[in-house]
Design a protein around this motif. Structure first.
Motif, mmCIF file in Angstrom:
data_model
loop_
_atom_site.group_PDB
_atom_site.id
_atom_site.type_symbol
_atom_site.label_atom_id
_atom_site.label_comp_id
_atom_site.label_asym_id
_atom_site.label_seq_id
_atom_site.Cartn_x
_atom_site.Cartn_y
_atom_site.Cartn_z
ATOM 1 N N VAL A 127 0.839 -1.202 0.000
ATOM 2 C CA VAL A 127 0.000 0.000 0.000
ATOM 3 C C VAL A 127 0.876 1.256 0.000
ATOM 4 C CG1 VAL A 127 -1.632 1.316 1.416
ATOM 5 C CG2 VAL A 127 -2.001 -1.105 1.024
ATOM 6 N N ALA A 128 1.960 1.219 0.758
ATOM 7 C CA ALA A 128 2.879 2.365 0.770
ATOM 8 C C ALA A 128 3.448 2.599 -0.628
ATOM 9 C CB ALA A 128 4.000 2.129 1.780
ATOM 10 N N LEU A 129 3.834 1.517 -1.283
ATOM 11 C CA LEU A 129 4.362 1.643 -2.648
ATOM 12 C C LEU A 129 3.288 2.137 -3.607
ATOM 13 C CD1 LEU A 129 6.577 -1.554 -2.821
ATOM 14 C CD2 LEU A 129 7.327 0.819 -2.570
ATOM 15 N N LEU A 130 2.060 1.662 -3.434
ATOM 16 C CA LEU A 130 0.958 2.117 -4.281
ATOM 17 C C LEU A 130 0.776 3.624 -4.158
ATOM 18 C CD1 LEU A 130 -1.497 1.598 -6.126
ATOM 19 C CD2 LEU A 130 -2.818 1.114 -4.051
ATOM 20 N N LEU A 131 0.814 4.128 -2.938
ATOM 21 C CA LEU A 131 0.681 5.581 -2.748
ATOM 22 C C LEU A 131 1.801 6.333 -3.458
ATOM 23 C CD1 LEU A 131 -0.335 5.791 1.013
ATOM 24 C CD2 LEU A 131 -1.721 6.524 -0.942
ATOM 25 N N ARG A 132 3.027 5.813 -3.357
ATOM 26 C CA ARG A 132 4.158 6.475 -4.008
ATOM 27 C C ARG A 132 4.047 6.412 -5.524
ATOM 28 N NH1 ARG A 132 8.406 8.774 -1.159
ATOM 29 N NH2 ARG A 132 8.709 9.408 -3.286
ATOM 30 N N ILE A 133 3.727 5.232 -6.058
ATOM 31 C CA ILE A 133 3.635 5.040 -7.506
ATOM 32 C C ILE A 133 2.513 5.883 -8.097
ATOM 33 C CG2 ILE A 133 3.068 3.356 -9.306
ATOM 34 C CD1 ILE A 133 4.558 1.280 -7.533
ATOM 35 N N ALA A 134 1.406 5.980 -7.351
ATOM 36 C CA ALA A 134 0.251 6.749 -7.822
ATOM 37 C C ALA A 134 0.523 8.249 -7.790
ATOM 38 C CB ALA A 134 -0.980 6.422 -6.985
ATOM 39 N N GLY A 135 1.614 8.631 -7.151
ATOM 40 C CA GLY A 135 1.963 10.046 -7.107
ATOM 41 C C GLY A 135 1.107 10.861 -6.144
ATOM 42 N N TYR A 136 0.522 10.173 -5.136
ATOM 43 C CA TYR A 136 -0.278 10.887 -4.156
ATOM 44 C C TYR A 136 0.613 11.906 -3.456
ATOM 45 C CZ TYR A 136 -3.428 11.746 -0.279
ATOM 46 O OH TYR A 136 -4.232 12.344 0.639
ATOM 47 N N PRO A 137 0.239 13.185 -3.462
ATOM 48 C CA PRO A 137 1.122 14.242 -2.962
ATOM 49 C C PRO A 137 1.508 14.111 -1.483
ATOM 50 C CG PRO A 137 -0.980 15.155 -3.713
ATOM 51 C CD PRO A 137 -1.012 13.700 -3.983
ATOM 52 N N GLU A 138 0.660 13.526 -0.671
ATOM 53 C CA GLU A 138 0.953 13.420 0.760
ATOM 54 C C GLU A 138 1.485 12.042 1.147
ATOM 55 O OE1 GLU A 138 -2.515 14.621 2.900
ATOM 56 O OE2 GLU A 138 -2.764 16.416 1.705
ATOM 57 N N ALA A 139 1.850 11.237 0.158
ATOM 58 C CA ALA A 139 2.275 9.858 0.419
ATOM 59 C C ALA A 139 3.447 9.796 1.384
ATOM 60 C CB ALA A 139 2.632 9.159 -0.892
ATOM 61 N N ARG A 140 4.470 10.559 1.142
ATOM 62 C CA ARG A 140 5.673 10.500 1.977
ATOM 63 C C ARG A 140 5.338 10.752 3.441
ATOM 64 N NH1 ARG A 140 10.328 13.614 -0.391
ATOM 65 N NH2 ARG A 140 10.597 11.677 -1.508
ATOM 66 N N GLY A 141 4.551 11.780 3.704
ATOM 67 C CA GLY A 141 4.179 12.097 5.083
ATOM 68 C C GLY A 141 3.335 11.013 5.730
ATOM 69 N N THR A 151 3.053 6.472 9.628
ATOM 70 C CA THR A 151 2.786 5.056 9.873
ATOM 71 C C THR A 151 4.050 4.349 10.340
ATOM 72 O OG1 THR A 151 1.016 5.021 8.246
ATOM 73 C CG2 THR A 151 2.012 2.908 8.802
ATOM 74 N N ALA A 152 5.176 4.640 9.707
ATOM 75 C CA ALA A 152 6.441 4.012 10.097
ATOM 76 C C ALA A 152 6.784 4.344 11.546
ATOM 77 C CB ALA A 152 7.561 4.460 9.161
ATOM 78 N N GLU A 153 6.611 5.586 11.938
ATOM 79 C CA GLU A 153 6.932 5.992 13.306
ATOM 80 C C GLU A 153 6.052 5.290 14.335
ATOM 81 O OE1 GLU A 153 6.690 10.246 13.351
ATOM 82 O OE2 GLU A 153 8.369 10.453 11.966
#
Length: 93
Positions: free
Chosen positions: A34-48, A53-55
């Motif tokens: 799901v994290a990769l999907l957010l990144r690949i989809a170019g969702y602007p807030e994905a990194r945050g 979630t990681a923290e």
């Protein structure tokens, strides 16, 4: 996958994806996917979102994998079974 579906195939909503990312009971592979999907989809807030979630993740290897996914540095789909401490299958000879 994040696009609206049609009558043959349902698309995932952003809410669905965010829920899967935050679901601590979900398998690590699903959360990383799901994290990769957010990144690949170019969702602007994905990194945050992925960083938050990681923290909040207690599993050190999953946390590291999510942090790498947040930075688009994930070179494997998930931590290996050994990294996650999963039991190894006995080999049949």
């Amino acid at each position: 996958m994040l696009a609206a579906g049609d009558y043959r195939a349902a698309g995932l909503t952003l809410e669905d994806v965010r829920h899967a990312l935050d679901d601590a009971s979900a398998p690590p592979e699903r959360r990383i996917g799901v994290a990769l999907l957010l990144r690949i989809a170019g969702y602007p807030e994905a990194r945050g979102l992925i960083r938050v979630t990681a923290e909040a993740t207690a599993d050190d290897e999953l946390r590291a994998a999510l942090e790498r996914a947040a930075e688009d540095e994930l070179d494997g789909a998930s931590p290996s079974r050994e990294e996650r401490g999963a039991p190894r299958r006995a080999r049949v000879r």
